[in-house]
Scaffold this motif. Structure first.
Motif, PDB file in Angstrom:
ATOM      1  N   ILE A   7      -6.958  -2.503   4.852  1.00  0.00           N
ATOM      2  CA  ILE A   7      -7.246  -2.458   3.423  1.00  0.00           C
ATOM      3  C   ILE A   7      -8.249  -3.350   3.281  1.00  0.00           C
ATOM      4  O   ILE A   7      -8.714  -4.394   3.242  1.00  0.00           O
ATOM      5  CB  ILE A   7      -5.998  -2.906   2.504  1.00  0.00           C
ATOM      6  CG1 ILE A   7      -4.836  -2.173   3.020  1.00  0.00           C
ATOM      7  CG2 ILE A   7      -6.217  -2.774   0.943  1.00  0.00           C
ATOM      8  CD1 ILE A   7      -3.607  -2.764   2.313  1.00  0.00           C
ATOM      9  N   LYS A  22      -4.163   4.620   1.148  1.00  0.00           N
ATOM     10  CA  LYS A  22      -4.468   3.263   1.606  1.00  0.00           C
ATOM     11  C   LYS A  22      -6.000   3.106   1.379  1.00  0.00           C
ATOM     12  O   LYS A  22      -6.207   1.810   0.867  1.00  0.00           O
ATOM     13  CB  LYS A  22      -3.868   2.942   2.969  1.00  0.00           C
ATOM     14  CG  LYS A  22      -4.047   1.360   3.303  1.00  0.00           C
ATOM     15  CD  LYS A  22      -3.566   0.928   4.818  1.00  0.00           C
ATOM     16  CE  LYS A  22      -4.287   1.741   5.817  1.00  0.00           C
ATOM     17  NZ  LYS A  22      -3.514   1.478   7.068  1.00  0.00           N
ATOM     18  N   ALA A  31       0.896  -1.161   0.055  1.00  0.00           N
ATOM     19  CA  ALA A  31      -0.167   0.108  -0.059  1.00  0.00           C
ATOM     20  C   ALA A  31       0.940   1.299  -0.111  1.00  0.00           C
ATOM     21  O   ALA A  31       0.395   2.359  -0.523  1.00  0.00           O
ATOM     22  CB  ALA A  31      -0.774  -0.123   1.315  1.00  0.00           C
ATOM     23  N   CYS A  82      -7.304   1.751  -1.981  1.00  0.00           N
ATOM     24  CA  CYS A  82      -6.409   0.212  -2.249  1.00  0.00           C
ATOM     25  C   CYS A  82      -7.457  -0.917  -2.067  1.00  0.00           C
ATOM     26  O   CYS A  82      -8.267  -0.879  -1.135  1.00  0.00           O
ATOM     27  CB  CYS A  82      -5.099  -0.173  -1.715  1.00  0.00           C
ATOM     28  SG  CYS A  82      -4.175   1.159  -1.712  1.00  0.00           S
ATOM     29  N   SER A 110       1.668   2.421  -3.305  1.00  0.00           N
ATOM     30  CA  SER A 110       0.578   2.996  -4.297  1.00  0.00           C
ATOM     31  C   SER A 110       0.426   4.316  -4.591  1.00  0.00           C
ATOM     32  O   SER A 110       1.168   5.180  -3.729  1.00  0.00           O
ATOM     33  CB  SER A 110      -0.637   2.583  -3.359  1.00  0.00           C
ATOM     34  OG  SER A 110      -1.925   3.131  -4.256  1.00  0.00           O
TER      35      SER A 110
END
Length: 218
Positions: free
Chosen positions: A181, A160, A153, A163, A156
């Motif tokens: 998540i 988060k 994450a 995601c 990313s």
């Protein structure tokens, strides 16, 4: 709005579980130890290192963990190269391409070693679609510890909260939950002994997902 999808690999993208199982049980025979189905199932989602750490402690083995890992990995590689019926799960390649074509970031976070992930990705031409590959061998604790998903994450391009994780194992789902998540449980034919009840939602086939549906999750 979901912007990043974090995929587990074994049991989600590709069915390497039978190859791993073959290698493990061939190795167990060599070690002359009796690993029950219940015990083996409890290792699902663990890295090879964590699995052998537990096996070494359970059976009081004299062998070094690194030697055990190397032997199992060699057995796996031999089987991987000779096994012709290794395949991607039905519908997952279509989903990966759909997400990629629509600008969704894709990350793989697998307990498998970097070598195994690379072998699978090269065999099926998947490198192009994923921005990052995260291997469980880089973390001292395997799933259900959340470290691997927390790190994924962090890679990313989105927070988060934007995601999701796609997982097929009890340990993986617990790890995703612990990382905070959203988790989609994939109830594949190889997940029958896995408890997916803690997933935020459960699918039976990848046809149930596409870019529009994933984007609007949460």
């Amino acid at each position: 709005m979901i912007q990043t999808v974090i995929f587990d690999m074994d049991g989600v993208i590709v069915d390497t579980e039978p190859v791993h199982r073959y290698a493990y049980f061939q190795h167990f025979d060599e070690l002359d130890i009796q690993v029950t189905e219940e015990m083996f199932t409890s290792y699902t989602g663990n890295s090879t290192r964590n699995t052998f750490q537990k096996i070494k402690a359970t059976f009081n083995l004299n062998e070094d963990v690194e030697d055990l890992i190397l032997r199992k990995r060699n057995l796996f590689n031999d089987a991987f190269d000779s096994k012709e019926d290794l395949y991607l799960f039905d519908g997952v390649e279509k989903l990966i391409k759909d997400l990629y074509d629509n600008g969704m970031q894709l990350i793989v976070a697998s307990s498998a070693s970097k070598v195994t992930i690379d072998r699978v990705f090269r065999r099926f031409g998947l490198h192009h679609y994923f921005t990052h590959i995260v291997s469980g061998e880089d973390f001292p604790m395997s799933k259900p510890h959340p470290a691997i998903f927390e790190h994924a994450a962090s890679l990313s391009t989105a927070p988060k909260e934007n995601c999701i994780v796609i997982e097929d194992s009890t340990n993986g789902i617990i790890a995703a939950n612990a990382a905070g998540i959203y988790c989609v449980g994939y109830n594949s034919e190889h997940s029958k002994l896995q408890d997916l009840s803690l997933a935020d939602c459960v699918i039976q086939h990848f046809d149930e997902l596409n870019f529009e549906k994933i984007r609007s999750l949460r």
